[in-house]
Design an enzyme around this catalytic site. Structure first.
Site, PDB file in Angstrom:
ATOM      1  N   GLU A  47       0.718  -1.185   0.060  1.00  0.00           N
ATOM      2  CA  GLU A  47      -0.044   0.040   0.069  1.00  0.00           C
ATOM      3  C   GLU A  47       0.662   1.220  -0.013  1.00  0.00           C
ATOM      4  OE1 GLU A  47      -3.072   0.186  -0.579  1.00  0.00           O
ATOM      5  OE2 GLU A  47      -3.720  -1.786  -0.479  1.00  0.00           O
ATOM      6  N   CYS A 106     -13.380   1.405 -14.566  1.00  0.00           N
ATOM      7  CA  CYS A 106     -13.871   2.700 -14.391  1.00  0.00           C
ATOM      8  C   CYS A 106     -12.748   4.051 -14.308  1.00  0.00           C
ATOM      9  CB  CYS A 106     -14.852   2.860 -13.012  1.00  0.00           C
ATOM     10  SG  CYS A 106     -15.662   4.264 -12.945  1.00  0.00           S
ATOM     11  N   CYS A 146     -17.734   0.891 -19.620  1.00  0.00           N
ATOM     12  CA  CYS A 146     -19.000   0.823 -19.033  1.00  0.00           C
ATOM     13  C   CYS A 146     -19.560  -0.621 -19.470  1.00  0.00           C
ATOM     14  CB  CYS A 146     -19.653   2.321 -19.143  1.00  0.00           C
ATOM     15  SG  CYS A 146     -19.141   3.708 -18.806  1.00  0.00           S
ATOM     16  N   CYS A 148     -18.861  -3.017 -16.881  1.00  0.00           N
ATOM     17  CA  CYS A 148     -18.868  -2.529 -15.518  1.00  0.00           C
ATOM     18  C   CYS A 148     -20.019  -3.433 -14.884  1.00  0.00           C
ATOM     19  CB  CYS A 148     -19.096  -1.345 -15.321  1.00  0.00           C
ATOM     20  SG  CYS A 148     -19.391  -0.542 -13.743  1.00  0.00           S
ATOM     21  N   CYS A 166     -25.341   2.678 -11.624  1.00  0.00           N
ATOM     22  CA  CYS A 166     -24.393   4.023 -11.921  1.00  0.00           C
ATOM     23  C   CYS A 166     -25.469   5.266 -12.347  1.00  0.00           C
ATOM     24  CB  CYS A 166     -23.307   3.731 -12.568  1.00  0.00           C
ATOM     25  SG  CYS A 166     -22.207   4.794 -12.969  1.00  0.00           S
TER      26      CYS A 166
END
Length: 457
Positions: free
Chosen positions: A41, A197, A204, A207, A213
């Protein structure tokens, strides 16, 4: 909840095989699992996955446990981190490891709140990621990918960097996180932003949550209205009355751009351009040193930009022209003793942009031909061979500077064209203003072989 189910099902099918995920999934020891997540991270902040994979693999091979990292030197950490950028991340990661080992009994805190409170360099996002992925705490996370996904799903048109929108997004992430699989859910949301995205060219059609959305619904409704030549209807995100402006919606001065589609979201305030600074820097080389040619490097201060890294001697750009040249010679002498000033040559310039600084280096070179090699230098300086230079803890900017120097040496191939470097012979004819600036940096040609002492007097 349909959003959780659809997103997790997609993640189970499409997630990338990444080394930190393999380590976290296969590690039984919670502290080692947390360490594996923690390192990934921190490295992934402001850095692409493709770049991080190699660094992460080398890091975990060298320091597989917190105890191993805690016992390393800062020099070793900087050396392995070199080229990854944002160097303070590596330093703080090691500081955190030492605190866990020396003050916390070798055990990583298990909750996002204690991780953020006790460990240096661990902010809200990193704490949430470690707590959810390594320890299963049901806490949401918000990074750049999650911001983009949530702003589009909820059609949030206000500035996503504002405090109000940020607080709303963190609350929304906490509501959405799956209590049974919090780590997978958070990684799925980030994976969706990274793979589907995306900022400029979202996919899209692929997705898993497009039916939920609002940005996608708005685009499809606009297409339908356009095909039927019908007047528009109220937008799904127009949630306030006509007398009250919703603080999460786009400002009236920033209307929807149909050509942008879902990439209308998120919206951010224009970024402040990096401040511009300049520096004169010199590659000082001993071509005839015992054991082969050597170059001088000095260590930066232990705090601030590029803390603890090694670089060529330099002076800031506060002075200009001849004064800057003399200041550079004085800096060189402070490390290596008297030098032949007439050998100092201006070779070109390098422009390197850090996160908040655009730094222009005026690059000089000085080869100590025919002189007795310098073998003793003050603390904080060292002579390195070219091979040692390429494995030292140096920044990408120093590698660019060295490529300019190499390009001026007989028999040395010039550096990559992708580097933002220029030399007097490769630049276009300068403007009058640039000609005046270059005249300041043009080497002085003294009438005798004076050294620095005569130049500085």
């Amino acid at each position: 909840m349909a959003f959780r189910e659809n997103l997790l099902n997609w993640y189970d099918r499409e997630k990338r095989d990444l080394p930190w995920r393999r380590l976290a999934e296969g590690e039984v020891d919670l502290d080692r699992r947390a360490y594996a997540v923690w390192v990934s991270e921190v490295m992934l902040q402001q850095t692409q996955v493709a770049t991080v994979i190699g660094y992460y693999t080398r890091w975990m091979q060298k320091w597989p446990t917190l105890q191993d990292l805690a016992g390393a030197s800062l020099e070793e950490v900087n050396q392995l981190w070199a080229g990854l950028g944002y160097y303070s991340r590596g330093r703080r990661l090691q500081q955190g490891a030492r605190k866990v080992v020396e003050e916390l009994g070798g055990h990583v805190p298990h909750t996002a709140e204690t991780l953020q409170r006790l460990l240096p360099g661990v902010g809200r996002y990193t704490a949430g990621a470690i707590a959810s992925i390594a320890f299963g705490q049901a806490t949401g996370v918000v990074d750049g990918n999650v911001i983009r996904v949530l702003c589009r799903v909820r059609a949030i048109g206000a500035d996503s960097s504002s405090t109000l929108v940020s607080q709303h997004l963190w609350g929304l992430a906490q509501q959405l996180v799956d209590p049974a699989r919090p780590g997978d859910f958070n990684q799925a949301a980030m994976e969706l932003g990274a793979l589907v995205c995306t900022p400029q060219h979202p996919h899209c059609s692929q997705c898993p949550v497009r039916s939920l959305c609002r940005a996608y619904q708005k685009v499809e409704r606009g297409k339908l209205l356009a095909s039927q030549s019908l007047p528009g209807s109220p937008d799904v995100e127009e949630c306030a009355s006509s007398t009250e402006l919703c603080q999460l919606c786009a400002h009236p001065t920033e209307p929807w751009d149909q050509t942008l589609g879902v990439t209308n979201f998120p919206r951010k305030a224009s970024r402040k351009p990096p401040r511009e600074e300049c520096s004169a820097i010199c590659v000082l080389e001993q071509p005839r040193a015992l054991g082969g040619p050597q170059i001088l490097l000095v260590q930066r201060p232990s705090s601030g930009l590029l803390a603890g890294l090694w670089e060529f001697p330099s002076v800031t750009g506060e002075a200009s022209g001849r004064c800057q040249r003399e200041a550079l010679l004085q800096e060189l002498q402070s490390w290596a003793g008297p030098l032949p000033a007439s050998h100092l040559q201006h070779l070109g310039q390098v422009v390197h942009t850090f996160s908040h600084i655009k730094l222009t280096y005026q690059v000089y070179g000085l080869a100590l031909e025919g002189q007795t090699p310098v073998t003793i230098v003050p603390p904080g300086a060292r002579w390195l061979t070219r091979e040692e230079f390429h494995t030292a803890a140096i920044s990408t900017a120093m590698k660019k500077v060295f490529r300019v120097y190499e390009g001026q040496q007989p028999g040395i191939c010039k550096g990559s064209k992708r580097s933002q470097v220029s030399t007097p012979s490769s630049r276009k004819k300068p403007s009058p203003g640039q000609q005046l600036l270059d005249s300041f940096f043009r080497p002085l040609i003294p009438t005798d072989s004076s050294n620095l002492n005569s130049m500085a007097q």
